[in-house]
Design a protein around this motif. Structure first.
Motif, PDB file in Angstrom:
ATOM      1  N   ARG A 223      47.037  52.105  42.913  1.00  0.00           N
ATOM      2  CA  ARG A 223      46.867  51.139  42.074  1.00  0.00           C
ATOM      3  C   ARG A 223      45.354  50.715  41.785  1.00  0.00           C
ATOM      4  O   ARG A 223      44.409  50.740  42.767  1.00  0.00           O
ATOM      5  CB  ARG A 223      47.604  49.815  42.413  1.00  0.00           C
ATOM      6  N   GLY A 225      43.299  47.580  39.915  1.00  0.00           N
ATOM      7  CA  GLY A 225      43.592  46.050  39.330  1.00  0.00           C
ATOM      8  C   GLY A 225      42.568  45.375  39.084  1.00  0.00           C
ATOM      9  O   GLY A 225      41.146  46.101  39.387  1.00  0.00           O
ATOM     10  N   SER A 226      42.557  44.282  38.312  1.00  0.00           N
ATOM     11  CA  SER A 226      41.319  43.357  38.225  1.00  0.00           C
ATOM     12  C   SER A 226      41.580  41.880  38.663  1.00  0.00           C
ATOM     13  O   SER A 226      42.730  41.487  38.164  1.00  0.00           O
ATOM     14  CB  SER A 226      40.981  43.401  36.549  1.00  0.00           C
ATOM     15  N   ARG A 228      41.402  38.065  38.223  1.00  0.00           N
ATOM     16  CA  ARG A 228      41.129  37.062  37.235  1.00  0.00           C
ATOM     17  C   ARG A 228      41.459  35.647  37.734  1.00  0.00           C
ATOM     18  O   ARG A 228      42.574  35.433  38.371  1.00  0.00           O
ATOM     19  CB  ARG A 228      42.127  37.322  36.014  1.00  0.00           C
ATOM     20  N   ASN A 253      43.854  33.125  41.829  1.00  0.00           N
ATOM     21  CA  ASN A 253      43.493  34.493  41.293  1.00  0.00           C
ATOM     22  C   ASN A 253      44.886  35.112  40.745  1.00  0.00           C
ATOM     23  O   ASN A 253      45.951  35.240  41.406  1.00  0.00           O
ATOM     24  CB  ASN A 253      43.248  35.529  42.494  1.00  0.00           C
ATOM     25  N   GLY A 255      45.110  37.614  38.638  1.00  0.00           N
ATOM     26  CA  GLY A 255      44.882  38.890  38.240  1.00  0.00           C
ATOM     27  C   GLY A 255      45.644  40.021  39.333  1.00  0.00           C
ATOM     28  O   GLY A 255      46.790  39.583  40.205  1.00  0.00           O
ATOM     29  N   THR A 256      45.118  41.174  39.257  1.00  0.00           N
ATOM     30  CA  THR A 256      45.898  42.319  40.208  1.00  0.00           C
ATOM     31  C   THR A 256      44.897  42.700  41.311  1.00  0.00           C
ATOM     32  O   THR A 256      45.527  43.711  41.880  1.00  0.00           O
ATOM     33  CB  THR A 256      46.379  43.374  39.261  1.00  0.00           C
ATOM     34  N   ALA A 257      43.781  41.925  41.641  1.00  0.00           N
ATOM     35  CA  ALA A 257      42.984  42.667  42.580  1.00  0.00           C
ATOM     36  C   ALA A 257      42.265  41.619  43.008  1.00  0.00           C
ATOM     37  O   ALA A 257      42.319  40.428  42.714  1.00  0.00           O
ATOM     38  CB  ALA A 257      41.906  43.600  42.020  1.00  0.00           C
ATOM     39  N   THR A 258      41.720  41.691  44.383  1.00  0.00           N
ATOM     40  CA  THR A 258      41.027  40.585  45.197  1.00  0.00           C
ATOM     41  C   THR A 258      39.819  40.143  44.676  1.00  0.00           C
ATOM     42  O   THR A 258      38.988  40.742  44.047  1.00  0.00           O
ATOM     43  CB  THR A 258      40.789  41.019  46.531  1.00  0.00           C
ATOM     44  N   ALA A 288      45.105  38.553  45.164  1.00  0.00           N
ATOM     45  CA  ALA A 288      45.679  38.559  43.851  1.00  0.00           C
ATOM     46  C   ALA A 288      47.036  37.513  44.013  1.00  0.00           C
ATOM     47  O   ALA A 288      47.955  37.792  45.271  1.00  0.00           O
ATOM     48  CB  ALA A 288      46.433  39.916  43.453  1.00  0.00           C
ATOM     49  N   GLY A 289      47.297  36.633  43.532  1.00  0.00           N
ATOM     50  CA  GLY A 289      48.472  35.640  43.527  1.00  0.00           C
ATOM     51  C   GLY A 289      48.092  34.648  44.377  1.00  0.00           C
ATOM     52  O   GLY A 289      49.169  33.532  44.619  1.00  0.00           O
TER      53      GLY A 289
END
Length: 560
Positions: A223, A225-226, A228, A253, A255-258, A288-289
């Motif tokens: 994977r 990710g970025s 955001r 966050n 996005g999909t990455a730390t 992320a999340g």
């Protein structure tokens, strides 16, 4: 000896190919042929399944033959074992066929025609509808099940001569007697069904063959990710001057990455004061999340509209900002109460209460409470109070805009001499309060008797004369203050006074202010002498704070 046949299954480049067959049988309407001699038998290919009887190559006789009683009917069973290799050179598979006398019976609906199993997929053919008559529609299902991730799945269904293609669900491509379809890819556990309808146009047993070719897939997942960032700033819309304001900054966050090296900077405007000009908070990484919260306390330093802006940065994500406007106000309520400083008992004393919004924000839900002093009695109250009795009067005021005022009046009386303090409290819905009080001295009605008398009348010029002055407080409730002067005419000249605090200036004798208790008496004497002939008039002038003007008493003396 058992006949032995060799069947060759060819492995295609980068794939696996398998052949599978399903038998259909059709006879004329109203005819059944329970047994036929086998003609030109051909072996059927299957995997871990029992193949049906072979197809007839000769037409049955015009009428069903009569089976002799001594004739023994046998059936032919073919058992096939198949080995499949993937993406390798062709492999020769040896199939042993054991033949027995044949007996042919109609194929029943729902029976499984054939099944092929490999380590990559299975093929299963199921007869769904078999009317058993020439010209009727036969329907069967071809099911492909992936046992691993595979790609380039290509299926070819070969229809025998005498079987006409009617249709399929879903649609397939037809080329001669071949039906072709496929799937770009199938994931492990995925199933794909194709239902085919054919119509036999002659008697006999029909063999459909399915060929499947697949490419195996080896998958390696990873994977990318970025991060955001998203930020929310929460604070009050209004704050009181010099009060503390607590702001909450929530950084997420989405996005999909730390997100790394995340920092929150609070850009304070001039009207807000913090521990530093730009409070800074390093909160590290945010997965992320994930959401992290920062609490920022500041002080409302100046009145006005201010916008507090928080900016969030990260080393690997774009910065974001959020604002929270606040109106710094001064909420202040003022109240005054005015009334008479003194009043005579049994008379009425009216007090005026003024409530004022002294701040810069609207005040709401104001309660004005006037606590009446003990011993007083309520006479009246203005503006329809919600509560009124001899102890308390209460008014409600819905709102006051900045600088706006309202007034309320209350009237009380007292039956006994006393000093009362009347206290009022104004309270807003937010708890702001202001108080005021008015003090009144309730007096009994005063009564003062003034007397002046000479001891001899008439007198000769140069002879002495004594004047006795007496002031009596005839009231029973209050003391009175006194201001006393004795004024002589030209015919008499004062010489001395028995009250040593008195002063003699020319023809005037003045005593300093003094208090006269209830029922109290002040007495003093003035020694004088005749100055010239005539009728002398000596005036006692008495004044007090309760009197609107002085009281005068005259004494005449004839001088000769």
């Amino acid at each position: 000896m058992k006949p032995i046949s060799k069947i060759k299954i060819t492995g295609l480049a980068f794939g696996v190919v398998a052949f599978l067959a399903t038998n259909l049988m059709a006879v004329p309407q109203s005819k059944q042929y329970p047994e036929y001699p086998q003609s030109n038998p051909a072996p059927a290919i299957e995997a871990t399944a029992t193949a049906p009887a072979k197809a007839y190559t000769e037409a049955p006789p015009a009428a069903a033959p009569t089976r002799p009683a001594a004739t023994k009917t046998t059936t032919t069973t073919t058992t096939t074992k198949t080995t499949v290799t993937e993406s390798k050179p062709a492999t020769v598979v040896t199939t042993t066929t054991e033949s027995k006398p044949a007996y042919v019976a109609p194929v029943s609906t729902g029976a499984i025609g054939n099944r092929f199993d490999s380590n990559l997929y299975t093929i299963e053919k199921t007869l769904l509808s078999a009317p058993g008559e020439v010209g009727s529609a036969y329907q069967y299902r071809v099911r492909v099940t992936a046992l691993a991730d595979i790609t380039e799945v290509r299926v070819t269904e070969h229809l025998p001569e005498g079987a006409t293609y009617v249709g399929s669900t879903p649609d397939v491509a037809k080329s001669g007697n071949d039906l072709n379809w496929g799937y770009a890819s199938m994931r492990k556990g995925e199933q794909q069904d194709t239902v085919i309808t054919v119509r036999p146009n002659m008697e006999g047993e029909f063999l459909t063959a399915t060929k499947v070719c697949v490419d195996p897939v080896a998958r390696l997942g990873f994977r990318a990710g970025s991060p955001r960032l998203a930020v929310e700033k929460i604070g009050p819309r209004e704050a009181e001057l010099d009060n503390r304001i607590d702001y909450t900054v929530r950084v997420s966050n989405v996005g999909t990455a730390t997100a790394k090296d995340v920092v929150v900077v609070d850009n304070l405007p001039s009207g807000l004061r913090g521990n530093e000009a730009q409070p800074t908070y390093a909160i590290g990484t945010i997965a992320a999340g994930e959401t992290k919260t920062v609490n920022i306390p500041v002080t409302a330093a100046s009145q006005g509209q201010w916008v507090n802006k928080a900016t969030v940065t990260a080393s690997n994500a774009a910065s974001v900002s959020a604002e929270s406007p606040v109106n710094v106000v001064l909420s202040r309520i003022g109240v005054t109460k005015t009334g008479p400083e003194r009043q005579t008992i049994t008379r009425n004393a009216t007090y005026t209460i003024a409530v004022t919004n002294e701040g810069s924000s609207t005040l709401n839900n104001i309660t004005v409470t006037d606590d009446l002093p003990k011993g007083s009695k309520l006479v009246s109250a203005s503006d329809a109070p919600v509560t009124q009795n001899n102890n308390q009067v209460v008014w409600n005021v819905a709102s006051l805009a900045p600088a706006q005022s309202v007034t309320r009046n209350v009237t009380i009386t007292a039956a006994e001499p006393m000093t009362t303090t009347n206290k009022v409290t104004a309270r807003t819905g937010k708890g702001l309060t202001a108080t005021a009080a008015a003090t009144t001295i309730w007096d009994g009605p005063p009564g003062v008797l003034t007397e002046i008398i000479d001891n001899v009348d008439p007198i000769r010029v140069g002879d002495p004369v004594t004047y006795t002055i007496r002031i009596t407080n005839q009231g029973a409730y209050r003391e009175v203050n006194s201001q006393i002067r004795v004024i002589f005419s030209d015919e008499i000249t004062p010489v001395t006074c028995s009250d040593k605090t008195a002063t003699i200036t020319g023809k005037v004798v003045t005593l300093p202010d003094m208090l006269l208790k209830p029922r109290g008496v002040i007495t003093f004497k003035i020694e004088a002498k005749g100055a010239q002939e005539g009728v002398a008039t000596t005036r006692l002038e008495f004044n007090s704070s309760f009197l609107p003007k002085p009281i005068n008493k005259d004494e005449t003396t004839y001088v000769y």
